[in-house]
Design a protein around this motif. Sequence first.
Motif, PDB file in Angstrom:
ATOM      1  N   GLY A   4       0.806  -1.215   0.000  1.00 21.94           N
ATOM      2  CA  GLY A   4       0.000   0.000   0.000  1.00 21.94           C
ATOM      3  C   GLY A   4       0.840   1.265   0.000  1.00 21.94           C
ATOM      4  N   ARG A   5       0.135   2.381  -0.043  1.00 21.84           N
ATOM      5  CA  ARG A   5       0.766   3.686   0.066  1.00 21.84           C
ATOM      6  C   ARG A   5       0.446   4.281   1.425  1.00 21.84           C
ATOM      7  N   ALA A   6       1.372   5.102   1.907  1.00 26.46           N
ATOM      8  CA  ALA A   6       1.165   5.817   3.163  1.00 26.46           C
ATOM      9  C   ALA A   6       1.510   7.283   2.940  1.00 26.46           C
ATOM     10  N   MET A   7       1.090   8.137   3.880  1.00 22.40           N
ATOM     11  CA  MET A   7       1.462   9.552   3.796  1.00 22.40           C
ATOM     12  C   MET A   7       1.508  10.145   5.190  1.00 22.40           C
ATOM     13  N   TRP A   8       2.384  11.136   5.335  1.00 21.47           N
ATOM     14  CA  TRP A   8       2.458  11.916   6.557  1.00 21.47           C
ATOM     15  C   TRP A   8       1.408  13.029   6.498  1.00 21.47           C
ATOM     16  N   VAL A   9       0.722  13.262   7.610  1.00 25.17           N
ATOM     17  CA  VAL A   9      -0.253  14.355   7.716  1.00 25.17           C
ATOM     18  C   VAL A   9       0.111  15.173   8.946  1.00 25.17           C
ATOM     19  N   TRP A  10       0.740  16.312   8.725  1.00 23.37           N
ATOM     20  CA  TRP A  10       1.139  17.182   9.831  1.00 23.37           C
ATOM     21  C   TRP A  10      -0.009  18.145  10.139  1.00 23.37           C
ATOM     22  N   MET A  11      -0.508  18.071  11.373  1.00 23.30           N
ATOM     23  CA  MET A  11      -1.646  18.887  11.780  1.00 23.30           C
ATOM     24  C   MET A  11      -1.153  20.218  12.339  1.00 23.30           C
ATOM     25  N   HIS A  12      -0.756  21.118  11.471  1.00 23.37           N
ATOM     26  CA  HIS A  12      -0.238  22.412  11.896  1.00 23.37           C
ATOM     27  C   HIS A  12      -1.319  23.163  12.673  1.00 23.37           C
ATOM     28  N   ARG A  30      -4.909   6.207  -3.505  1.00 22.77           N
ATOM     29  CA  ARG A  30      -4.769   4.803  -3.074  1.00 22.77           C
ATOM     30  C   ARG A  30      -3.920   4.676  -1.808  1.00 22.77           C
ATOM     31  N   VAL A  31      -4.092   5.631  -0.904  1.00 20.18           N
ATOM     32  CA  VAL A  31      -3.374   5.611   0.372  1.00 20.18           C
ATOM     33  C   VAL A  31      -4.097   4.672   1.332  1.00 20.18           C
ATOM     34  N   THR A  32      -3.351   3.752   1.918  1.00 23.67           N
ATOM     35  CA  THR A  32      -3.943   2.801   2.854  1.00 23.67           C
ATOM     36  C   THR A  32      -3.593   3.094   4.310  1.00 23.67           C
ATOM     37  N   GLU A  33      -2.596   3.962   4.532  1.00 22.85           N
ATOM     38  CA  GLU A  33      -2.247   4.343   5.907  1.00 22.85           C
ATOM     39  C   GLU A  33      -1.795   5.796   5.942  1.00 22.85           C
ATOM     40  N   ALA A  34      -2.215   6.496   6.981  1.00 29.01           N
ATOM     41  CA  ALA A  34      -1.800   7.879   7.193  1.00 29.01           C
ATOM     42  C   ALA A  34      -1.159   8.001   8.563  1.00 29.01           C
ATOM     43  N   GLN A  50      -9.774  14.694  11.917  1.00 28.11           N
ATOM     44  CA  GLN A  50      -8.967  14.168  10.812  1.00 28.11           C
ATOM     45  C   GLN A  50      -8.898  12.652  10.853  1.00 28.11           C
ATOM     46  N   VAL A  51      -8.681  12.097  12.030  1.00 28.08           N
ATOM     47  CA  VAL A  51      -8.625  10.640  12.160  1.00 28.08           C
ATOM     48  C   VAL A  51      -9.962  10.017  11.760  1.00 28.08           C
ATOM     49  N   ALA A  52     -11.059  10.599  12.225  1.00 31.17           N
ATOM     50  CA  ALA A  52     -12.384  10.065  11.898  1.00 31.17           C
ATOM     51  C   ALA A  52     -12.642  10.091  10.394  1.00 31.17           C
ATOM     52  N   ALA A  53     -12.238  11.182   9.731  1.00 30.50           N
ATOM     53  CA  ALA A  53     -12.456  11.294   8.292  1.00 30.50           C
ATOM     54  C   ALA A  53     -11.661  10.225   7.540  1.00 30.50           C
ATOM     55  N   LEU A  54     -10.421  10.006   7.936  1.00 31.24           N
ATOM     56  CA  LEU A  54      -9.587   9.009   7.274  1.00 31.24           C
ATOM     57  C   LEU A  54     -10.086   7.595   7.539  1.00 31.24           C
ATOM     58  N   ARG A  55     -10.374   7.296   8.787  1.00 32.56           N
ATOM     59  CA  ARG A  55     -10.837   5.954   9.111  1.00 32.56           C
ATOM     60  C   ARG A  55     -12.194   5.677   8.487  1.00 32.56           C
ATOM     61  N   GLY A  56     -12.982   6.722   8.309  1.00 30.50           N
ATOM     62  CA  GLY A  56     -14.260   6.568   7.637  1.00 30.50           C
ATOM     63  C   GLY A  56     -14.127   6.119   6.190  1.00 30.50           C
ATOM     64  N   GLU A  57     -12.973   6.378   5.602  1.00 29.93           N
ATOM     65  CA  GLU A  57     -12.689   5.942   4.235  1.00 29.93           C
ATOM     66  C   GLU A  57     -11.873   4.652   4.201  1.00 29.93           C
ATOM     67  N   GLY A  58     -11.718   4.031   5.351  1.00 28.73           N
ATOM     68  CA  GLY A  58     -11.001   2.770   5.407  1.00 28.73           C
ATOM     69  C   GLY A  58      -9.497   2.895   5.474  1.00 28.73           C
ATOM     70  N   VAL A  59      -8.993   4.105   5.758  1.00 29.94           N
ATOM     71  CA  VAL A  59      -7.549   4.329   5.858  1.00 29.94           C
ATOM     72  C   VAL A  59      -7.082   4.011   7.280  1.00 29.94           C
ATOM     73  N   ARG A  60      -6.054   3.229   7.393  1.00 24.27           N
ATOM     74  CA  ARG A  60      -5.457   2.942   8.694  1.00 24.27           C
ATOM     75  C   ARG A  60      -4.700   4.182   9.156  1.00 24.27           C
TER      76      ARG A  60
END
Length: 247
Positions: A4-12, A30-34, A50-60
Amino acid sequence: MPPGRAMWVWMHEAAPPDPAAVAAFAVQQRVTEAFVSVPWGGPTPTTQQQVAALRGEGVRVSALGGDPSWTTGDDAVTWMRRATAALLFQGVHLDIEPWTRRDWPSRERALLEGLARTVRDVAARTSLPVEIDLAPWLAQAHPRQFRDVVARADAVTLMAYRDRASDILASSAWARRAIAGTRRPYRIGVETGAVAEPEPTAAQTFADDGRAVLERELAEVAARLAGDDRFAGIAVHDVESWLALRP
């Protein structure tokens, strides 16, 4: 299933990214983990959204945190406990980078040994998997300490910040061989934002290349590493600069 793909999400704090936009972009790419950053005091309402929005789309989602000072003391453990207390996350992602410290040139081995202890202590106090960001060149400069850090984590992200597949693979080769002996999975990390000296920005980041070049080079990296059972995919730093890339 391919890695899978992952990405960093910095919550400034001053200007956090829009949760819905980040989640939609994750699906598109096609990101599977953030890796979502958590401040010292623990998750804020914005973090939770932010976590809720990502997990709502099935992202770990993993809790992201780190500071170059976290090679001594219990700060990393304190942060981790606060970050994970609300059970928002599915992993812990440490971005400590002691090699950015001013005293690094005179204390390289000691700081890496401290990093290994920090990773060990965090992992011992959580049931979540712990992943660590590492610069690939450490495997050649300090092979024993590099292996010790990797062995104490559940996985590693190699920050192989180059903008062509051949250079990404070459710069991470020594580290990938070292990781094979630890039996840990690894990701290949790439950069899409501005990079400061000492190396020219253009050689280390896709910021001046655009998304088409990024996709082309990442596809080649993934194809070349497809036979490596330890390869867990690509991680892109970070969502803000990735979103800003030209087509």
